[in-house]
Design a protein around this motif. Structure first.
Motif, PDB file in Angstrom:
ATOM      1  N   ASP A  44       0.711  -1.232  -0.628  1.00 35.92           N
ATOM      2  CA  ASP A  44       0.178  -0.136   0.620  1.00 35.92           C
ATOM      3  C   ASP A  44       1.238   0.925  -0.053  1.00 35.92           C
ATOM      4  N   PRO A  45       0.681   2.069  -1.154  1.00 35.83           N
ATOM      5  CA  PRO A  45       1.645   3.259  -1.323  1.00 35.83           C
ATOM      6  C   PRO A  45       1.836   4.681   0.194  1.00 35.83           C
ATOM      7  N   THR A  61       3.873   6.627  -7.669  1.00 38.37           N
ATOM      8  CA  THR A  61       3.337   5.256  -7.495  1.00 38.37           C
ATOM      9  C   THR A  61       2.559   4.735  -8.476  1.00 38.37           C
ATOM     10  N   GLY A  62       3.865   3.916  -9.380  1.00 38.89           N
ATOM     11  CA  GLY A  62       3.304   3.627 -10.374  1.00 38.89           C
ATOM     12  C   GLY A  62       3.060   1.750 -10.025  1.00 38.89           C
ATOM     13  N   ILE A  63       1.278   2.145 -10.702  1.00 41.47           N
ATOM     14  CA  ILE A  63       0.769   1.051 -10.887  1.00 41.47           C
ATOM     15  C   ILE A  63       0.635   0.075 -12.290  1.00 41.47           C
ATOM     16  N   ALA A  64      -0.210  -1.293 -12.524  1.00 39.19           N
ATOM     17  CA  ALA A  64       0.539  -2.036 -13.726  1.00 39.19           C
ATOM     18  C   ALA A  64      -1.014  -2.111 -13.942  1.00 39.19           C
ATOM     19  N   ARG A  65      -0.726  -1.506 -16.075  1.00 40.67           N
ATOM     20  CA  ARG A  65      -2.458  -1.129 -15.999  1.00 40.67           C
ATOM     21  C   ARG A  65      -2.646  -2.220 -16.571  1.00 40.67           C
ATOM     22  N   ALA A  66      -3.958  -2.478 -17.240  1.00 38.12           N
ATOM     23  CA  ALA A  66      -4.571  -3.674 -17.456  1.00 38.12           C
ATOM     24  C   ALA A  66      -4.459  -3.187 -18.897  1.00 38.12           C
ATOM     25  N   GLU A  67      -4.272  -2.161 -19.163  1.00 37.60           N
ATOM     26  CA  GLU A  67      -3.549  -1.904 -20.939  1.00 37.60           C
ATOM     27  C   GLU A  67      -5.516  -2.833 -21.735  1.00 37.60           C
ATOM     28  N   ALA A  68      -6.282  -1.658 -21.583  1.00 35.19           N
ATOM     29  CA  ALA A  68      -7.514  -1.183 -22.682  1.00 35.19           C
ATOM     30  C   ALA A  68      -8.051  -3.064 -22.386  1.00 35.19           C
ATOM     31  N   GLY A  69      -8.563  -3.464 -21.137  1.00 36.11           N
ATOM     32  CA  GLY A  69      -9.075  -4.883 -20.796  1.00 36.11           C
ATOM     33  C   GLY A  69      -8.160  -5.709 -20.953  1.00 36.11           C
ATOM     34  N   PRO A 116      -3.342  -6.565 -12.809  1.00 38.32           N
ATOM     35  CA  PRO A 116      -3.595  -5.756 -12.892  1.00 38.32           C
ATOM     36  C   PRO A 116      -4.086  -4.603 -11.965  1.00 38.32           C
ATOM     37  N   GLY A 117      -3.646  -3.611 -11.976  1.00 36.86           N
ATOM     38  CA  GLY A 117      -4.675  -2.451 -10.766  1.00 36.86           C
ATOM     39  C   GLY A 117      -3.068  -2.675  -9.501  1.00 36.86           C
ATOM     40  N   PHE A 136       6.904   2.008  -5.742  1.00 33.24           N
ATOM     41  CA  PHE A 136       6.531   3.939  -4.952  1.00 33.24           C
ATOM     42  C   PHE A 136       8.198   4.443  -5.055  1.00 33.24           C
TER      43      PHE A 136
END
Lengths: 146, 79, 146, 79
Positions: free
Chosen positions: A11-12, A33-41, A86-87, A92
């Motif tokens: 938890d950042p 904080t870098g967050i893993a993207r879902a890359e458009a689904g 993702p998410g 951090f």
């Protein structure tokens, strides 16, 4: 100064709470904080590999540069390794300085390094299989600003 | 017996991450690995692959001790 | 988007925890926390006055500009008012974007506005009495970068 | 009776923060305030002092209603 790798989600906010406490002489704390993207689904899962010991030491060299160059009071870096959904936060970075310009620039500088040259190897697993990822042209351009 | 570590795509290519191999130097180690896996041998000499001995990056040949740790580091991707 | 004033001390980490949760499409969260400095040992107490309603609305106009200009997914601003002791956070800004450059720049932009032109009136109470504070030349120069 | 608010150094100078004053316009309100406190009257016309009526900054004279809120805003310091 704290530089750590972790295999567990984090938890950042909890890190910022700890980092910002008891600083009567620090006027400025910047974080990223870098967050893993879902890359458009696409349900991509990242897998990050580090070389424990070596990776922290290499990051530490750049962190020392940042402390000197920007006159930081303190900094903290936590980086996920292993499988990241993702998410979930990946990285951090927190920087503390007397004034905000230094805190922002040091945080930006550290992130550009971490994203382009830090000793990690990154694999993405998606619906079409898995592939190893190289830094983007933008990552290199960002790094070259410094 | 040096402790040999492979990272990233090198690990996938070789099918292993860590082994103990008897070699008096990095150059000897490269020969040993290339002899048993030509594709891996070529990849270890590929562009941008660095070698670290006892967690410090080295260039050229370096002698290895009994407890040396040798890591082959393909181009780093950043986090 | 959240823009709030508070008379009570706050924990920037708790705000980051809330802000960063559940963001599967956001790759980047930048934050800035401004902390009241002890100013080299002088026990100065800040007193910040706002015009409730007006102050949030004026900040909201700049926040809308930032969302548009930097393509933000979201932002949050919390600003202390009233008496603020050394070591206590004064302001927290968080920005969420697809990529880190936008998140950093928007956070930087918002802070430059908040420190130089936002509707606050700031008094410092120190051992030599109290005085009203104007933005510094540096604050104006920072603001003029945008 | 307009609700009149003073902020920052203007409040310290006047010794009050909020009062109800009967005035048909901002100009009339300025005259009323200057008549009872000349220093305050001068300060309200000082460089950089803005006037907000019902939370919107106005320029020049503006008519006031019975429930208008008039705020005198000295130069803003930022947070």
């Amino acid at each position: 100064m704290s530089i750590r790798l972790t295999e567990a989600p984090f938890d950042p906010g909890a890190l910022l709470t700890a980092f910002s406490q008891g600083r009567t002489e620090t006027g400025a704390v910047a974080t990223f904080t870098g967050i893993a993207r879902a890359e458009a689904g696409a349900t991509a899962v990242l897998e990050l590999e580090a070389y424990p010991g070596f990776t922290e030491a290499e990051i530490g060299k750049i962190a020392d540069q940042a402390r000197e160059r920007f006159g930081l009071h303190d900094l903290a870096i936590l980086h996920r390794v292993g499988r990241i959904a993702p998410g979930e936060p990946i990285v951090f970075v927190a920087t503390a300085a007397g004034h905000r310009r230094a805190a922002f620039e040091a945080c930006d500088f550290l992130m550009d390094y971490l994203k382009s040259r830090a000793p990690f190897w990154k694999k993405e697993r998606g619906p079409d299989g898995e592939r190893w990822i190289e830094p983007t042209a933008q990552d290199h351009a960002d790094r070259d600003r410094w | 017996m040096a402790r040999v570590l492979l990272f990233g795509p090198l690990r996938d290519l070789a099918g292993w991450r860590e082994r103990r191999i008897d070699a008096a130097s990095v150059a000897v180690l490269r020969s040993v690995l290339a002899a048993e896996d030509a594709a891996l041998g070529a990849a270890l000499g590929g562009k941008g692959v660095q070698v670290a001995v006892d967690q410090a990056v080295v260039r050229g040949d370096v002698a290895l001790g009994a407890d040396s740790e040798v890591a082959f580091l393909p181009p780093m991707s950043g986090g």
